[in-house]
Enzyme design. Structure first.
Site, mmCIF file in Angstrom:
data_model
loop_
_atom_site.group_PDB
_atom_site.id
_atom_site.type_symbol
_atom_site.label_atom_id
_atom_site.label_comp_id
_atom_site.label_asym_id
_atom_site.label_seq_id
_atom_site.Cartn_x
_atom_site.Cartn_y
_atom_site.Cartn_z
ATOM 1 C CB SER A 118 -6.179 -4.701 0.181
ATOM 2 O OG SER A 118 -6.146 -3.650 1.258
ATOM 3 C CD GLU A 143 2.218 -6.091 4.217
ATOM 4 O OE1 GLU A 143 2.886 -5.437 3.467
ATOM 5 O OE2 GLU A 143 0.934 -6.125 4.247
ATOM 6 C CG HIS A 164 -1.960 -0.871 1.208
ATOM 7 N ND1 HIS A 164 -2.083 -2.309 1.567
ATOM 8 C CD2 HIS A 164 -3.440 -1.031 0.435
ATOM 9 C CE1 HIS A 164 -3.127 -2.976 1.412
ATOM 10 N NE2 HIS A 164 -3.898 -2.131 0.697
#
Length: 1030
Positions: free
Chosen positions: A926, A984, A706
């Site tokens: 996400s 992540e 991001h």
């Protein structure tokens, strides 16, 4: 000074490269440099072809580079030609229409998402006449033919903003043939990019050793070898002529000899410079504005502040030494500015008559709100340390008023006598509470004491004092009154805001009561201990109020009408509101002004300055609000030095990353090294795209999801955009034959091709032969004929299959992606229903934003009633609503309402009865990652497909660079029970891995959906469905 050089290619002793948004050629033998393009847009990714006689390249255009097409240059004749007319869109990660490679016969292979329902590029063969023949090989950005085999690079794009990426969309290489099938031959732990083949080896860039370097394998993907040992910068833009490899690194061009691993830097030298001073119109970059106590105004635009009069025939530039963000007049003679640099924001105090700085206070953190006292003695600021600070302007002393643990304190007011500061204080009921609430607090500067004005059980904001400091007003979201959801069984709290008033002194009651003077109680002194017990609402209807401004005879209320979130969520346009006045005496509400984005009121309450969505400023006087006057701020010219702007923007981009990255210790450890590494390259930047090269490199050093660069002002150059008609064509015998006319639910708006709404009676197999009288075919592609036709009607002539000719008007669209999406969904849903005899439902969720919520509910209310359900989150673009969707899917059926007439009604309504299967893939990311993980963790069913994107550190970008660029920083790291932070930069592994190889696209078979049907039907066989007797 050397320039920043990018995107090289090589053919013999000639090198192509891009510099300053243009294409250049360099001779290795003579050192001669030649410019090949001029003012097309931002040029990059050039490739030699046709035996080195031509060059194909990509041009990005539009202010924020939101579109791209391919062009070519004949190096012999100099002829420039636009090859594609599809204006393929870009997304946050800037995946454009691009050159993917070349076929065996020398044709250009294009990768583009222009004809897809998702932002995933597919491959097309470009014909000499502009036709685009789909290869039907699935997602890909690189294409190479070698020894009778096809090598496809899936997701092998340049990825500077996320170094050491290991998630589901890391680059992979597939090899094979359509007849015999494809095999994934290179799939490393880390991302790979820019594959090329030299002789019998595949070369590419990867950072599996922690730094970007050139590696290779044999043509079967085995025998991995490392060829370089770079540590400071990553190599990028690998290309080859089949003998020598060329790449860029740190703004320079290098050659690499595969026979001996020799790397050579090319001394190309200075290439190009430009006028260092550029002029801009303030309205394009408006950031802030304010009014003086007299008749002057100020505005902040593109990081600079100006003071001007109402006719804008007199203006003073304020001479700040940094990037200006806010301006506030202290008096007729002084103005304060919030000025930022790499160390943080400071307050500058300036002479309003000359623009000269008098003193500077700070740094004070990153400031997000500032207000000045009426006497100009004090400033109050809220910063990113969640502090509210009081600044004595005369001596520069700074006092912390308060500090929150939970959020920014940016909503505050100063009483006119400069004694009190009221502020909205963020608080949570406990450390693990879901909501941050706000209550009003009061700070007494005279006694250095705090008071609670409201309790912590609601959401109170927008405090404001009356002119005599007798009352404190505020807004509160506490008037609960639910509105019925018109689509599903649900309620929402939409209009819950009301204005409240608190008397600050004994003997005072709400001014809206209008008590007779002879029975009014005696007025007394401040009574601050019992404030939270004496709030009362003003008698106005509830609405979505945003601010309240006290006047002598009433209050101004600024509200935003209730509206759907869809358009504003995706457009990024600021909301438009309405200013109304509530008068105490007659208790009536009168509309003052519509179409307002933001406004400021003069200290005496007589005049308002406001902005609209067009970025322009206006004023009106309260007694005649209908007589608004435009402030022509574009009469002021902003002159900026490009080098200074870029240095400032670089510093701010670096600072935002350092100050907002979720792991503070890690950010502070690495940030200084990052700054020095790329700061020395800033002086080589000439264009905004050059600077983007460095900004994305900074972001990538944090090695986290991001980190995006979005929007901004890259070029003034634009081109006519492609029109769309939601049809697919097959180019056959010089004609564009309709191969598909797209529609979703044909009864819904915006879900069908405009061909279906025309009088043409067009059908699959018919050929389009003219558009607006221009023949379509060998001389002109249908895509070229539709350029510039969006939102217009065109006259289309078709040849029917029986050779008859018909003409009719067709309303051309600007974009048909949503129609393509809905057609894709309805096709899948129909396939599932047919294969399961209607027993299994199908839902696709395109993202976890407003569109995704819409699409979920659109399908859920009907599909959830079946005996089983397939939930498809492939290509899910993320967002924030996954928990709302999971809440519905988690709801199990407990029983039924059994009526005398009619059919059974499930309880709970729309609950699931039967097994579920979810399909995910590498393009689900996400909140799509979070959904995929949660579906497994909640044991809702089996998750199948491929590993997800792997980006779950959330963002909340609040600041823009001076040109409007939004930079996001990874601020909120997501942690799962049992897995910690492991999603992540990895993704979510499905329970059952089902690949989607290239050959399956060629035969139009979806192996993931096929397997989902097979599995859910098998689960259904084991599932017992109980029903009451009717």
């Amino acid at each position: 000074m050397a320039n920043l050089l990018q995107n090289p290619d090589i053919y013999g002793d000639r090198i192509l490269f891009t510099c300053c948004d243009e294409l250049w050629e360099y001779s290795l033998s003579t050192g001669e440099k030649k410019r090949l393009t001029s003012h097309l847009g931002v040029v990059n990714n050039a490739r030699y072809y046709d035996n080195g006689t031509k060059v194909v390249f990509r041009v990005m255009f539009g202010q924020s580079l939101d579109a791209a097409d391919l062009f070519s240059i004949d190096l012999k004749s100099g002829e420039l030609k636009r090859l594609t007319f599809i204006t393929g869109k870009s997304v946050g990660r800037r995946k454009f229409t691009d050159v993917a490679g070349f076929s065996k016969d020398g044709s250009i292979i294009v990768s583009t998402d222009a004809f897809q329902p998702f932002s995933v590029p597919m491959l097309y063969k470009l014909g000499d006449d502009g036709s685009l023949d789909p290869l039907n090989l699935g997602p890909a950005v690189h294409y190479i033919e070698k020894n009778g085999r096809i090598y496809i690079g899936r997701d092998t794009y340049d990825l500077p903003h996320w170094k050491e990426y290991k998630g589901g969309t890391r680059g992979k290489i597939w090899s094979g043939t359509i007849e015999k099938g494809f095999k994934k031959i290179i799939d490393l732990e880390n991302h790979i990019s820019c594959p090329v083949i030299v002789k019998d080896r595949i070369y590419f860039i990867t950072d599996i050793d922690g730094a970007g370097n050139i590696y290779s394998t044999n043509l079967d993907g085995n025998d991995l070898k490392k060829h370089t040992d770079f540590h400071e910068y990553y190599p990028r833009h690998l290309n080859t002529d089949g003998k020598t490899i060329v790449f860029s690194m740190g703004g320079d061009i290098y050659t690499f000899d595969p026979t001996n691993d020799n790397v050579k830097s090319l001394d190309i030298g200075p290439v190009f410079d430009t006028d260092l001073n550029q002029s801009y119109a303030p309205s394009k970059f408006l950031e802030d504005f304010s009014m003086s106590p007299g008749d002057m105004y100020s505005t902040v635009s593109r990081g600079k502040a100006f003071i001007f009069n109402e006719n804008v025939n007199y203006s003073i530039p304020v001479k700040s030494d940094g990037r200006v963000r806010y301006s506030r007049f202290l008096s007729k003679n002084e103005i304060s500015l919030v000025i930022g640099d790499k160390d943080g924001d400071s307050i500058g105090v300036f002479d309003a008559g000359t623009g000269e700085m008098k003193r500077k206070i700070g740094p004070l953190g990153n400031i997000f709100s500032v207000k000045s006292s009426a006497d100009g003695k004090y400033l109050v600021v809220g910063n990113d340390n969640f502090q509210i600070l009081l600044i004595d302007v005369s001596n520069g002393t700074v006092k912390e008023i308060d500090q929150s643990r939970e959020g920014l304190i940016v909503d505050f007011a100063i009483s006119k006598d400069s004694r009190f500061i009221a502020y909205s204080f963020p608080v949570k009921s406990s450390d693990l509470a879901s909501y941050v609430q706000r209550h009003i607090k009061l700070f007494d500067m005279l006694n250095d004491k705090h008071y609670d004005v409201t309790t912590e059980t609601a959401n109170d904001f927008a405090p404001a004092f009356d002119a005599d400091t007798n009352y404190l007003y505020y807004l509160s979201n506490r008037s609960l009154d639910p509105s019925t959801d018109r689509f599903t069984f649900n309620f929402g709290y939409l209009n819950i805001t009301r204005p409240f008033v608190v008397p600050l002194k004994k003997g005072y009651v709400s001014p809206a009561r209008n008590m007779p003077q002879d029975i009014e109680p005696e007025k007394g002194e401040y009574d601050l201990e019992r404030l939270k017990y004496i709030s009362e609402p003003l008698p106005v209807d509830q609405a979505d109020y945003r601010s309240i401004t006290p006047l002598k005879d009433g209050v101004l209320l600024f509200s935003v009408p209730i509206h759907g979130e869809f358009s504003s969520y995706y457009s990024g346009q600021p909301e438009k509101g309405i200013i109304v006045k509530f008068e105490f005496k007659d208790k009536k509400v009168k509309e003052i002004k519509k179409e307002v984005v933001d406004f400021k009121i003069s200290t005496d309450g007589s005049k308002i300055m406001f902005s609209k969505q067009d970025g322009k400023l206006y004023t009106f006087r309260m007694e005649k609000p209908e007589e608004e006057k435009s402030l022509n701020i574009d009469a002021i010219t902003i002159v900026s030095n490009v080098k200074e702007d870029f240095a400032e923007m670089y510093d701010e981009a670096w600072k935002l990353a350092r100050d907002n990255y979720w792991d503070k210790e890690h950010a502070l450890t690495i940030s200084e090294k990052i700054y020095e590494r790329y700061r020395k390259l800033v002086e080589r930047c000439v264009t905004r795209w050059d600077l983007s090269y460095l900004i994305t490199e900074i972001q990538g050093e944090y090695r986290t999801s991001h980190s995006y660069e979005m929007g901004g002002y890259f070029t003034d150059i634009d081109m006519p955009r492609a029109g769309r008609i939601a049809c697919d064509f097959k180019y056959s015998n010089g004609e564009y034959v309709i191969s598909d006319i797209l529609y979703g639910d044909p009864s819904n708006e915006n879900e069908k091709s405009p061909f279906l709404l025309s009088t043409l009676d067009a059908d699959i197999g018919d050929a389009v032969i003219e558009i607006d009288g221009i023949p379509i075919g060998k001389g002109k592609s249908i895509y070229e004929a539709l350029v510039g036709k969006g939102n217009r009607s065109v006259l289309v002539k078709i040849r029917k299959k029986d050779n008859s000719v018909r003409s009719g008007f067709v309303d051309v669209l600007q974009d048909d992606r949503y129609i393509r999406y809905r057609a894709w969904v309805e096709k899948n849903k129909k396939f599932v229903h047919e294969r399961t005899n209607g027993r299994i439902g199908y839902i696709h969720i395109p993202d976890m934003g407003i569109m995704g919520l819409n699409e979920f509910y659109r399908q859920y209310v009907t599909e959830a009633s079946r005996n089983g359900l397939i939930v498809d989150v492939r290509f899910n673009g993320g967002g924030f609503v996954s928990q709302l969707i999971l809440e519905k899917l988690y709801m199990k059926r407990l029983g039924y309402d059994n009526p005398r007439r009619g059919t059974l009604e499930p309880y709970p309504m729309n609950s699931i009865e039967g097994p579920m299967i979810a399909i995910t893939n590498e393009y689900a990311g996400s909140d799509g990652d979070i959904f995929s993980y949660s579906f497994k963790a909640l044991h809702l069913g089996t998750l199948i497909g491929t590993r997800t994107w792997g980006g779950v550190v959330g963002i909340s970008p609040r600041r823009k660079l001076i040109d409007g660029t939004v930079l996001s920083q990874p601020e909120y790291a997501f942690w799962f029970k049992g897995s910690g932070f492991s999603v992540e930069n990895y993704g979510v592994d499905p329970d059952v891995v089902i690949e989607y190889p290239p050959e399956m696209y060629n035969v139009n078979v979806d192996p993931q959906l096929e397997r989902a049907i097979e599995m859910v039907l098998a689960d259904l066989e084991k599932y017992k469905i109980e029903l009451p007797k009717k």
